[in-house]
Design an enzyme around this catalytic site. Structure first.
Site, PDB file in Angstrom:
ATOM      1  N   GLU A 244      40.420  32.624  34.988  1.00 23.22           N
ATOM      2  CA  GLU A 244      39.126  33.035  35.101  1.00 23.22           C
ATOM      3  C   GLU A 244      38.967  34.485  35.401  1.00 23.22           C
ATOM      4  O   GLU A 244      39.405  34.906  36.648  1.00 23.22           O
ATOM      5  CB  GLU A 244      38.313  32.062  36.265  1.00 23.22           C
ATOM      6  N   CYS A 278      31.946  37.421  40.402  1.00 23.13           N
ATOM      7  CA  CYS A 278      32.446  37.569  38.964  1.00 23.13           C
ATOM      8  C   CYS A 278      31.214  37.510  37.689  1.00 23.13           C
ATOM      9  O   CYS A 278      31.072  38.155  36.927  1.00 23.13           O
ATOM     10  CB  CYS A 278      33.399  36.591  38.491  1.00 23.13           C
TER      11      CYS A 278
HETATM   12  P1  NAD Z   1      43.142  40.835  41.100  1.00 20.80           P
HETATM   13  O1  NAD Z   1      43.120  40.280  39.764  1.00 20.80           O
HETATM   14  O2  NAD Z   1      43.314  42.188  41.887  1.00 20.80           O
HETATM   15  O3  NAD Z   1      43.764  39.736  42.312  1.00 20.80           O
HETATM   16  C1  NAD Z   1      43.470  38.312  41.901  1.00 20.80           C
HETATM   17  C2  NAD Z   1      44.696  37.424  42.575  1.00 20.80           C
HETATM   18  O4  NAD Z   1      45.961  37.864  41.874  1.00 20.80           O
HETATM   19  C3  NAD Z   1      45.187  38.088  44.005  1.00 20.80           C
HETATM   20  O5  NAD Z   1      45.319  36.899  44.854  1.00 20.80           O
HETATM   21  C4  NAD Z   1      46.289  38.996  43.958  1.00 20.80           C
HETATM   22  O6  NAD Z   1      47.042  39.064  45.053  1.00 20.80           O
HETATM   23  C5  NAD Z   1      46.878  38.215  42.738  1.00 20.80           C
HETATM   24  N1  NAD Z   1      47.792  39.312  42.035  1.00 20.80           N
HETATM   25  C6  NAD Z   1      47.497  40.460  41.853  1.00 20.80           C
HETATM   26  N2  NAD Z   1      48.529  40.989  40.940  1.00 20.80           N
HETATM   27  C7  NAD Z   1      49.393  39.691  40.594  1.00 20.80           C
HETATM   28  C8  NAD Z   1      50.070  39.660  39.405  1.00 20.80           C
HETATM   29  N3  NAD Z   1      50.827  40.604  38.880  1.00 20.80           N
HETATM   30  N4  NAD Z   1      50.590  38.475  39.232  1.00 20.80           N
HETATM   31  C9  NAD Z   1      49.910  37.395  39.768  1.00 20.80           C
HETATM   32  N5  NAD Z   1      49.167  37.441  40.827  1.00 20.80           N
HETATM   33  C10 NAD Z   1      48.775  38.675  41.125  1.00 20.80           C
HETATM   34  O7  NAD Z   1      41.476  40.722  41.338  1.00 20.80           O
HETATM   35  P2  NAD Z   1      40.487  40.785  42.653  1.00 20.80           P
HETATM   36  O8  NAD Z   1      40.529  42.296  42.866  1.00 20.80           O
HETATM   37  O9  NAD Z   1      41.289  40.090  43.917  1.00 20.80           O
HETATM   38  O10 NAD Z   1      39.098  40.179  42.178  1.00 20.80           O
HETATM   39  C11 NAD Z   1      38.144  40.592  41.676  1.00 20.80           C
HETATM   40  C12 NAD Z   1      38.311  40.127  40.178  1.00 20.80           C
HETATM   41  O11 NAD Z   1      38.401  38.728  40.084  1.00 20.80           O
HETATM   42  C13 NAD Z   1      36.985  40.610  39.486  1.00 20.80           C
HETATM   43  O12 NAD Z   1      37.506  41.096  38.009  1.00 20.80           O
HETATM   44  C14 NAD Z   1      36.200  39.638  39.258  1.00 20.80           C
HETATM   45  O13 NAD Z   1      35.298  39.513  38.118  1.00 20.80           O
HETATM   46  C15 NAD Z   1      37.314  38.307  38.864  1.00 20.80           C
HETATM   47  N6  NAD Z   1      36.809  37.043  39.268  1.00 20.80           N
HETATM   48  C16 NAD Z   1      36.493  36.100  38.298  1.00 20.80           C
HETATM   49  C17 NAD Z   1      36.062  35.009  38.356  1.00 20.80           C
HETATM   50  C18 NAD Z   1      35.978  34.009  37.354  1.00 20.80           C
HETATM   51  O14 NAD Z   1      35.491  32.822  37.705  1.00 20.80           O
HETATM   52  N7  NAD Z   1      35.723  34.351  36.240  1.00 20.80           N
HETATM   53  C19 NAD Z   1      35.623  34.560  39.702  1.00 20.80           C
HETATM   54  C20 NAD Z   1      35.889  35.739  40.970  1.00 20.80           C
HETATM   55  C21 NAD Z   1      36.350  36.903  40.818  1.00 20.80           C
END
Ligand code: NAD
Length: 476
Positions: A244, A278
């Site tokens: 997501e 999001c």
């Molecule tokens: P992010 O991708 O930076 O981090 C998300 C999670 O992934 C965190 O727990 C982080 O520690 C972990 N992570 C980071 N690098 C990783 C890797 N290489 N491998 C595995 N895990 C890793 O996102 P964010 O800044 O925390 O959240 C914001 C983003 O999330 C926005 O783009 C938003 O649109 C999206 N989002 C999407 C939804 C949806 O349902 N589609 C819901 C909420 C947020």
């Protein structure tokens, strides 16, 4: 149970500390107020092995017992909602009343998902045989959650994983680990040891998890850039994935709307949670006949909005959740300023902490960065249009496809436009809605697979077809 100290991980039914810890920052002040465990590879290994052991029993636990456990978890969260909400505000920044809505939402999702069913599907039932399709759990789920909705999005992974008989190792974002760790402590006795494990850690922990061979499934919510790395990592041993990801959602406003009424919703859809949603509106397309009226009303609302520390009652908009994101949004604003775009800003914001004034960008060119990129902060580009076919082309001209909305007095016309928009969700005269029965799913690079409802449940199961003869001597 205390919520203001003792943040420990839940591994194999035990609350455990790690050898190292990480600072947790209150974004309203930009200073650390707590520390959380930084899991080592050994901690991860212990959690995965515990979850694998627990899977053997949990998958055979009657589904009614699994439902009951989820409902109990839901009730416990509700009982502790106030304590969760005030901790939530400190780590995430959102005003406490709105933080409590998320806590109650997480409880609601656990209980509602517990009522879902994936019944055996009969694909043939003839004189000589019956074919049944069963939905079997996959094993251990690797669940990774972002910082914008830490509790709700955790519940979207915990509930379907555990209901379908999987076990789980869940990792919150390093920016918002505390409520999730307290959730582990609260639910410690609700599930047998190893069924639900919660571990926190630094930037290294996510990649360790996605590459760990003990997981059968990755359920990831976060940015599109990270989602691609997760999928690459999962590809090595073909783990199943649900992703997501990000969005650049458009709202399309037709000229027949009641401007005052609609603008309140548009404003909330763009700026709620300081735009860190999001499915927030990130591009607002307004018909030229009502453009000026909508823009001026949006600007009025921004000027009247109380932005500040979410712990102070009366503030409706908190800070950006973390420094890196704050700097990204500031940089995007600076780019807009340098490009000569018109910025209409809202009320003043506190000098300390990661605050940015709610900002409307007045009719920027379609190819400007502020239109093309997901800001994930309170910077809303608002564009004028005349022709609906032309604007649908602009709406769809993006790699994202998470959600969108159409606003019109003519519902049938709005439905036609909705069917032309390339997104997993379209709202008509509403926004930011989701229900436990309805899939949230990303078109294009907004994701793979679905969460919620039976659509989401299926993602945590493997269909298994069993061909059963009607009598012992009938052979096909
Ligand atoms: P992010 O991708 O930076 O981090 C998300 C999670 O992934 C965190 O727990 C982080 O520690 C972990 N992570 C980071 N690098 C990783 C890797 N290489 N491998 C595995 N895990 C890793 O996102 P964010 O800044 O925390 O959240 C914001 C983003 O999330 C926005 O783009 C938003 O649109 C999206 N989002 C999407 C939804 C949806 O349902 N589609 C819901 C909420 C947020």
């Amino acid at each position: 149970m205390r919520f203001d100290s003792d943040y420990r991980m839940l591994i194999d039914g035990q609350l455990v500390e790690a050898n190292e810890t990480l600072e947790v920052i209150n974004p309203a002040h930009g200073t650390a107020f707590a520390r959380c465990p930084r899991a080592s590879r050994d901690d991860l290994e212990t959690a995965v092995q515990a979850a694998r052991r627990a899977f053997k029993g949990w998958k055979k636990t009657p589904i009614e017992d699994r439902r009951a456990a989820l409902k109990k978890a839901s009730a416990l969260i509700m009982e502790n909602a106030d304590a969760f909400a005030s901790l939530f505000t400190k780590e995430q920044g959102r005003p406490t009343a709105l933080a409590k809505e998320e806590i109650m939402g997480a409880a609601y999702w656990l209980a509602s998902t517990a009522d879902l069913d994936l019944p055996v599907d009969i694909t043939e039932d003839t004189d000589h045989r019956r074919i049944e399709v069963h939905h079997e759990p996959l094993g251990v789920v690797c669940a990774i959650v972002p910082w914008n909705f830490p509790m709700l999005l955790a519940s979207w992974k915990i509930a379907p994983s555990l209901l379908t008989g999987n076990t789980i190792v869940l990792k919150p974002s390093p920016f918002t680990p505390l409520c999730t760790l307290k959730l582990g402590e609260l639910l410690r006795e609700v599930f047998p040891p190893g069924v639900m494990n919660i571990i926190s850690g630094g930037d290294e922990l996510g990649p360790w998890m996605t590459s760990h061979q003990g997981f059968s499934k990755i359920s990831f919510t976060g940015s599109t850039a990270t989602g691609k790395r997760v999928m690459e990592s999962a590809a090595r041993d073909l783990k199943k994935v649900t992703l997501e990801l990000g969005g650049n959602d458009a709202a399309v406003v037709l000229p027949d709307v009641d401007v005052d009424k609609v603008t309140e919703h548009l404003f909330n859809g763009a700026f709620a949670n300081t735009s860190q949603i999001c499915v927030a509106t990130k591009r607002l397309y307004v018909h030229e006949d009502v453009y000026d009226a909508v823009r001026d009303r949006m600007h009025q609302l921004a000027k009247a909005a109380a932005v500040g520390d979410g712990s102070d009652q009366g503030n409706m908009f908190g800070p950006i959740q973390n420094k890196a994101q704050y700097e990204r949004v500031l940089e995007l604003l600076e780019d807009a300023r340098k490009s000569g775009l018109t910025l209409l800003q809202g009320s003043d914001v506190p000098g300390e902490g990661y605050f940015i004034p709610l900002t409307i960008v007045d009719n920027p060119p379609e190819n400007s960065r502020v239109v093309k990129e997901e800001a994930f902060g309170p910077v809303l580009p608002m564009m004028k249009f005349r022709d609906i076919d032309e604007v649908i082309g602009r709406v769809n001209d993006t790699d994202y496809g998470l959600a969108g909305s159409v606003w019109s007095a003519d519902i049938e016309r709005a439905r036609e436009i909705a069917s032309d928009m390339e997104s997993g969700t379209i709202w008509i005269n509403q926004n930011l809605q989701s229900t436990p029965l309805t899939p949230i799913t990303g078109h294009k690079q907004s994701g793979i697979g679905s969460e919620n409802g039976v659509y989401g449940l299926r993602e945590f199961t493997q269909p298994k077809a069993i061909y059963i003869p009607k009598s012992a001597d009938s052979v096909a």
